[in-house]
Motif scaffolding. Structure first.
Motif, PDB file in Angstrom:
ATOM      1  N   GLU A 325      98.770  39.364  57.302  1.00 13.62           N
ATOM      2  CA  GLU A 325      98.182  40.671  57.568  1.00 13.62           C
ATOM      3  C   GLU A 325      98.335  41.125  59.021  1.00 13.62           C
ATOM      4  O   GLU A 325      98.813  42.248  59.274  1.00 13.62           O
ATOM      5  CB  GLU A 325      96.713  40.675  57.152  1.00 13.62           C
ATOM      6  CG  GLU A 325      96.080  42.045  57.261  1.00 13.62           C
ATOM      7  CD  GLU A 325      94.664  42.079  56.709  1.00 13.62           C
ATOM      8  OE1 GLU A 325      93.941  43.047  57.003  1.00 13.62           O
ATOM      9  OE2 GLU A 325      94.282  41.130  55.987  1.00 13.62           O
ATOM     10  N   PRO A 326      97.957  40.324  60.037  1.00 16.15           N
ATOM     11  CA  PRO A 326      98.095  40.830  61.411  1.00 16.15           C
ATOM     12  C   PRO A 326      99.550  41.054  61.815  1.00 16.15           C
ATOM     13  O   PRO A 326      99.840  42.003  62.561  1.00 16.15           O
ATOM     14  CB  PRO A 326      97.433  39.742  62.263  1.00 16.15           C
ATOM     15  CG  PRO A 326      97.394  38.531  61.402  1.00 16.15           C
ATOM     16  CD  PRO A 326      97.298  39.011  60.006  1.00 16.15           C
ATOM     17  N   ALA A 328     101.977  42.005  59.831  1.00 19.56           N
ATOM     18  CA  ALA A 328     102.401  43.245  59.182  1.00 19.56           C
ATOM     19  C   ALA A 328     101.807  44.463  59.874  1.00 19.56           C
ATOM     20  O   ALA A 328     102.489  45.483  60.063  1.00 19.56           O
ATOM     21  CB  ALA A 328     102.002  43.226  57.708  1.00 19.56           C
ATOM     22  N   ARG A 329     100.543  44.385  60.275  1.00 17.71           N
ATOM     23  CA  ARG A 329      99.915  45.508  60.977  1.00 17.71           C
ATOM     24  C   ARG A 329     100.659  45.805  62.284  1.00 17.71           C
ATOM     25  O   ARG A 329     100.891  46.973  62.629  1.00 17.71           O
ATOM     26  CB  ARG A 329      98.447  45.207  61.262  1.00 17.71           C
ATOM     27  CG  ARG A 329      97.551  45.248  60.029  1.00 17.71           C
ATOM     28  CD  ARG A 329      96.105  44.947  60.440  1.00 17.71           C
ATOM     29  NE  ARG A 329      95.210  44.956  59.315  1.00 17.71           N
ATOM     30  CZ  ARG A 329      94.651  46.041  58.787  1.00 17.71           C
ATOM     31  NH1 ARG A 329      94.929  47.225  59.311  1.00 17.71           N
ATOM     32  NH2 ARG A 329      93.825  45.954  57.759  1.00 17.71           N
ATOM     33  N   ARG A 330     101.011  44.765  63.027  1.00 18.43           N
ATOM     34  CA  ARG A 330     101.729  44.966  64.289  1.00 18.43           C
ATOM     35  C   ARG A 330     103.080  45.627  64.047  1.00 18.43           C
ATOM     36  O   ARG A 330     103.459  46.585  64.735  1.00 18.43           O
ATOM     37  CB  ARG A 330     101.933  43.635  65.018  1.00 18.43           C
ATOM     38  CG  ARG A 330     102.736  43.772  66.316  1.00 18.43           C
ATOM     39  CD  ARG A 330     103.110  42.433  66.882  1.00 18.43           C
ATOM     40  NE  ARG A 330     103.915  41.633  65.966  1.00 18.43           N
ATOM     41  CZ  ARG A 330     105.222  41.808  65.782  1.00 18.43           C
ATOM     42  NH1 ARG A 330     105.875  42.777  66.413  1.00 18.43           N
ATOM     43  NH2 ARG A 330     105.876  41.024  64.943  1.00 18.43           N
ATOM     44  N   LEU A 332     104.074  47.438  61.467  1.00 20.19           N
ATOM     45  CA  LEU A 332     103.908  48.812  60.987  1.00 20.19           C
ATOM     46  C   LEU A 332     103.508  49.751  62.128  1.00 20.19           C
ATOM     47  O   LEU A 332     104.008  50.881  62.225  1.00 20.19           O
ATOM     48  CB  LEU A 332     102.870  48.851  59.873  1.00 20.19           C
ATOM     49  CG  LEU A 332     103.317  48.230  58.547  1.00 20.19           C
ATOM     50  CD1 LEU A 332     102.128  47.996  57.627  1.00 20.19           C
ATOM     51  CD2 LEU A 332     104.351  49.119  57.863  1.00 20.19           C
ATOM     52  N   ALA A 333     102.624  49.286  62.996  1.00 19.24           N
ATOM     53  CA  ALA A 333     102.213  50.128  64.121  1.00 19.24           C
ATOM     54  C   ALA A 333     103.395  50.419  65.044  1.00 19.24           C
ATOM     55  O   ALA A 333     103.529  51.541  65.566  1.00 19.24           O
ATOM     56  CB  ALA A 333     101.090  49.442  64.901  1.00 19.24           C
ATOM     57  N   THR A 339      99.097  51.482  58.795  1.00 20.66           N
ATOM     58  CA  THR A 339      98.569  50.119  58.912  1.00 20.66           C
ATOM     59  C   THR A 339      97.333  49.874  58.063  1.00 20.66           C
ATOM     60  O   THR A 339      96.888  48.737  57.937  1.00 20.66           O
ATOM     61  CB  THR A 339      98.222  49.825  60.377  1.00 20.66           C
ATOM     62  OG1 THR A 339      97.194  50.741  60.810  1.00 20.66           O
ATOM     63  CG2 THR A 339      99.439  49.987  61.276  1.00 20.66           C
ATOM     64  N   GLY A 340      96.780  50.913  57.481  1.00 18.39           N
ATOM     65  CA  GLY A 340      95.483  50.775  56.827  1.00 18.39           C
ATOM     66  C   GLY A 340      95.497  50.087  55.480  1.00 18.39           C
ATOM     67  O   GLY A 340      94.462  49.597  55.025  1.00 18.39           O
ATOM     68  N   VAL A 342      97.316  47.372  54.381  1.00 15.85           N
ATOM     69  CA  VAL A 342      97.946  46.051  54.289  1.00 15.85           C
ATOM     70  C   VAL A 342      97.105  45.080  53.468  1.00 15.85           C
ATOM     71  O   VAL A 342      97.608  44.385  52.580  1.00 15.85           O
ATOM     72  CB  VAL A 342      98.200  45.484  55.697  1.00 15.85           C
ATOM     73  CG1 VAL A 342      98.716  44.045  55.613  1.00 15.85           C
ATOM     74  CG2 VAL A 342      99.190  46.361  56.453  1.00 15.85           C
ATOM     75  N   ALA A 380     103.997  49.115  53.652  1.00 19.11           N
ATOM     76  CA  ALA A 380     103.363  47.800  53.835  1.00 19.11           C
ATOM     77  C   ALA A 380     104.167  46.720  53.129  1.00 19.11           C
ATOM     78  O   ALA A 380     104.414  45.645  53.685  1.00 19.11           O
ATOM     79  CB  ALA A 380     101.929  47.840  53.312  1.00 19.11           C
TER      80      ALA A 380
END
Length: 576
Positions: A325-326, A328-330, A332-333, A339-340, A342, A380
Motif C-alpha cells: 500500500e505505501p 503504491a501510494r507513493r 501514484l502520487a 491515491t485514495g 489503494v 491503483a
C-alpha cells in the motif's frame, strides 16, 4: 563401474577417472530446456568453486528429446519469430554463474547487431542464445566431468539398491546416484470442458488444436481462410495465437491499420472466464523506472513476507498488502494517479482477483496502453501490478527456501497468479496491434466474457441464436495448472502412482525440499531424486520466468548434490 546402457548393450563414451580417486558421482538430468541448463550451469559453477579440493569425478548424462539442448521446445530457435518474450532485451539478465575459461556473453551483447534494448525479442532468439550457452559449457567442462547427451525422453524411473534407473524408448539407463527432473510444461489431463470438446471434435468435422507448438498451428491455419475461429483464453498465449493467425498468414500493420492478406480467418473470437485482457508492460525503461520500489519499501516487503510465511492465509495476504500500500501510494502520487483507493483495491483483490475490473475489455486495453506509454496516470491496479513485478525475485527468495503451510502458500500463489495480468503483461506494441485488430473487426470481443457455448454438428456456437458466432475451429490457449493429480507426463504420473511423489496441497504441484529433493506420500525424502520447475509449484512460487530457471533454486540443488556426494554422506532413499 556400471554405466548407462541401451537395449542393444551400447554404452556412451565416458572418461574413466584415475584409480586413485573415489568412485565417480553418477548424475542424470532429464530435460535440458532453460531449467535444465540453469541447473547444469549451477552444478559446474559449484564444482569449480570446490576444485581442486573436490576429488570426485562426475559422469553426467542429459536427456532431451529435441535437437536444441539449452533451449528446449518452448524456445526452439526454429519456431516462428512472431512468438515474443514478454520482457524487453534490457530485462533479460541471466549471466552465467561463476568463473569459466570461455563463455557466451550476455544476451544483449550476443545478438548479432546492436540491439534496441526496448525491443521485445522473439523466443527463438533467446532459444538460439541458450543453445549457444549449452554448447559453450559442454566444450569447456572441467576435466573431472564427463558429459553424455541422449536425444530421448524419459518415460519412467525406478530405484534399486544400486541407484536410480531411467526408462526411455531408447533403452534403460543407470544406475545413477542423483537424478534431476527438469520438465518445462508437463502434460496434464484436460479439464472437463476441454475433454468434452476434444471428444466432440473427434466425433465431428470440427477442429480443436492447442496454441503450441506454433508451427503446427500455423500450418493448420493455412486452411482457415475466411473462417471464424474461437480462442479459449485471453492471456499471453492468446496474443501469440492472434499474431500467428494474422501476421503469420501474411497480414501486416501499416500506418495504424491492419492490411489483411486474404489468407487469415475472417474473425477471431477469444473468450475467458473473466473476459479480461492482460495489461501491457511499461513501454520504456524510463516509464518502468517510475514503478520501481525504493530500497526501504523493498526491505519492508521482505520483512512483511517473512511474517506472512508464518501466518494463516488471510493474515499473510493482509501483511503483503500492508507492504504494497505505501509503495503504491507513493508511485501514484508521483505519476498523477489517484491515491485514495489503494486499500480498497487490495482488499477486493484479496477477496476475488480482478473483481474490481468492471470496464469492458476494449476499454481496459485502451487505458492499459495509455498507462504503459505514460500518457494516462496509472490506476491503483496498474501501479500495484508493476511494483509486484519488481518484487518477484524477493518473493522467490522468501518463499522457496522455507517450509510454509500449504494453505498459506496456496494463498500467496493465488495472489501472485492474479496479479500476473499486470506483472506478466505483453509488450505495448502487441496490445496496440490487438486494438487495431478489434477496430478492424478481425478480433471480435462479443463473446469474450465466459460465454455459454453450445456444441453444433460443425463445431461450436458461442452466442445462442447468433449464427455469426458459430465456429468450426477452436484454439486452446489456456495453460493448464501443474496440479499433481492431473499430470499425465509419464515419468511424473508413474512416480505419483507409485507413491514416490506427493502434492504440496490440493491443486498444487510436487512437494520438494528447498534443495529440490522430492518427498513421497509417506513424508520421506527420496534421496537423490530431485525436481525443479513448474511441476513443483507450491513448494516454489513465481516459476514462470526465464530468470527463475537460473536462480537460487538451481544453486540449492547443485550444492545439495555435492554435499550428498561428500565422504560419509548417504546416497540412499530415506526419511527427511
Amino acid at each position: 563401474m556400471p554405466q548407462p546402457t541401451d537395449r542393444a548393450g551400447n554404452r556412451p563414451a565416458i572418461a574413466s577417472p584415475s584409480s586413485a580417486q573415489p568412485r565417480p558421482l553418477r548424475l542424470a538430468i532429464a530435460g535440458m530446456g532453460p531449467r535444465g541448463l540453469g541447473a547444469l550451469e549451477a552444478l559446474i559453477a559449484a564444482l569449480a568453486a570446490r576444485l581442486p579440493q573436490e576429488r570426485h569425478a562426475v559422469t553426467l548424462d542429459i536427456f532431451e528429446p529435441g535437437p536444441w539442448p539449452g533451449a528446449g521446445p518452448n524456445f526452439d530457435p526454429c519456431q516462428s519469430p512472431l512468438m515474443l518474450l514478454n520482457i524487453p532485451i534490457r530485462a533479460v539478465r541471466i549471466a552465467p554463474p561463476g568463473p569459466a575459461p570461455a563463455r557466451v556473453s550476455s544476451f544483449e551483447s550476443w545478438l548479432s547487431s546492436p540491439p534496441d534494448n526496448e525491443r521485445f525479442p522473439a523466443r527463438a532468439e533467446l532459444g538460439a542464445y541458450l543453445a549457444a550457452r549449452f554448447r559453450t559449457l559442454a566444450a569447456t567442462l572441467p576435466r573431472q566431468v564427463a558429459l553424455s547427451r541422449h536425444e530421448t525422453a524419459i518415460l519412467g524411473l525406478e530405484r534399486s539398491g544400486s541407484g536410480w534407473y531411467l526408462e526411455s524408448e531408447a533403452g534403460r539407463f543407470g544406475p545413477y546416484d542423483e537424478v534431476l527432473l527438469a520438465p518445462g510444461q508437463p502434460r496434464s489431463a484436460p479439464d472437463p470442458q476441454l475433454a468434452r470438446w476434444q471428444d466432440h471434435a473427434r466425433r465431428t468435422a470440427a477442429t480443436l488444436l492447442p496454441a503450441y507448438p506454433a508451427d503446427r498451428l500455423l500450418k493448420a491455419a493455412e486452411d482457415w481462410a475466411g473462417a471464424s475461429v474461437a480462442i479459449r483464453g485471453l492471456g499471453l498465449s492468446t496474443l501469440d495465437a492472434v499474431r500467428l493467425l494474422t501476421l503469420g498468414l501474411g497480414g501486416r500493420f501499416e500506418d495504424g491499420r491492419y492490411r489483411p492478406s486474404g489468407r487469415e480467418p475472417a474473425r477471431l473470437l477469444p473468450f475467458s472466464l473473466n473476459g479480461l485482457p492482460p495489461w501491457p508492460k511499461p513501454a520504456s525503461a524510463g516509464i518502468d523506472a517510475r514503478f520501481a520500489p525504493l530500497p526501504p519499501e523493498s526491505r519492508a516487503f521482505e520483512a512483511a513476507l517473512d511474517r506472512a510465511l508464518g501466518a494463516a492465509p488471510e493474515a499473510a495476504l493482509e501483511a503483503i498488502s500492508a507492504a504494497l500500500e505505501p509503495a503504491a501510494r507513493r508511485v501514484l502520487a508521483a505519476t498523477g494517479g489517484a491515491t485514495g483507493g489503494v486499500a480498497a483495491w487490495l482488499a477486493a483483490e484479496r477477496a476475488s482477483a480482478a473483481s474490481q475490473e468492471t470496464r469492458n475489455a476494449t476499454g481496459l486495453l485502451r487505458d492499459g496502453l495509455a498507462m504503459a506509454r505514460g500518457s494516462l496516470p496509472p490506476s491503483a491496479g496498474y501501479a500495484i501490478g508493476q511494483i509486484w513485478r519488481h518484487w518477484q525475485n524477493a518473493l522467490r527468495r522468501g518463499v522457496n527456501p522455507g517450509a510454509t503451510s500449504p494453505g498459506t502458500v496456496a494463498a500467496l500463489i493465488g495472489f501472485d497468479e492474479g496479479l500476473k495480468r499486470y506483472s506478466y503483461g505483453p509488450p505495448a506494441e502487441t496490445a496496440e496491434e490487438l486494438l487495431i485488430l478489434i477496430e478492424a473487426g478481425i478480433v471480435d470481443l462479443r463473446t469474450v466474457d465466459d460465454p455459454d457455448i453450445l456444441l453444433t454438428p460443425e463445431g461450436w456456437q458461442l452466442l445462442e441464436e447468433d449464427d455469426s458466432a458459430r465456429v468450426p475451429v477452436m484454439v486452446d490457449a489456456v495453460l493448464p495448472s501443474p496440479a499433481l493429480e492431473r499430470l499425465e507426463e509419464p515419468v511424473l504420473a508413474g512416480l505419483r502412482d507409485a507413491g514416490r511423489v506427493a502434492a504440496m496441497g490440493e491443486g498444487l504441484g510436487v512437494r520438494t525440499r528447498p534443495d529440490a529433493q522430492v518427498i513421497d506420500a509417506s513424508g520421506q525424502v527420496q534421496a537423490g531424486l530431485c525436481l525443479l520447475g513448474r511441476a513443483a509449484l507450491g513448494s516454489v512460487i513465481a516459476v514462470d520466468s526465464i530468470h527463475d530457471c537460473f536462480g537460487a533454486s538451481a544453486h540449492r540443488w547443485a550444492e545439495g548434490v555435492l554435499e550428498r556426494a561428500a565422504p560419509g554422506a548417504a546416497r540412499t532413499a530415506g526419511p527427511a
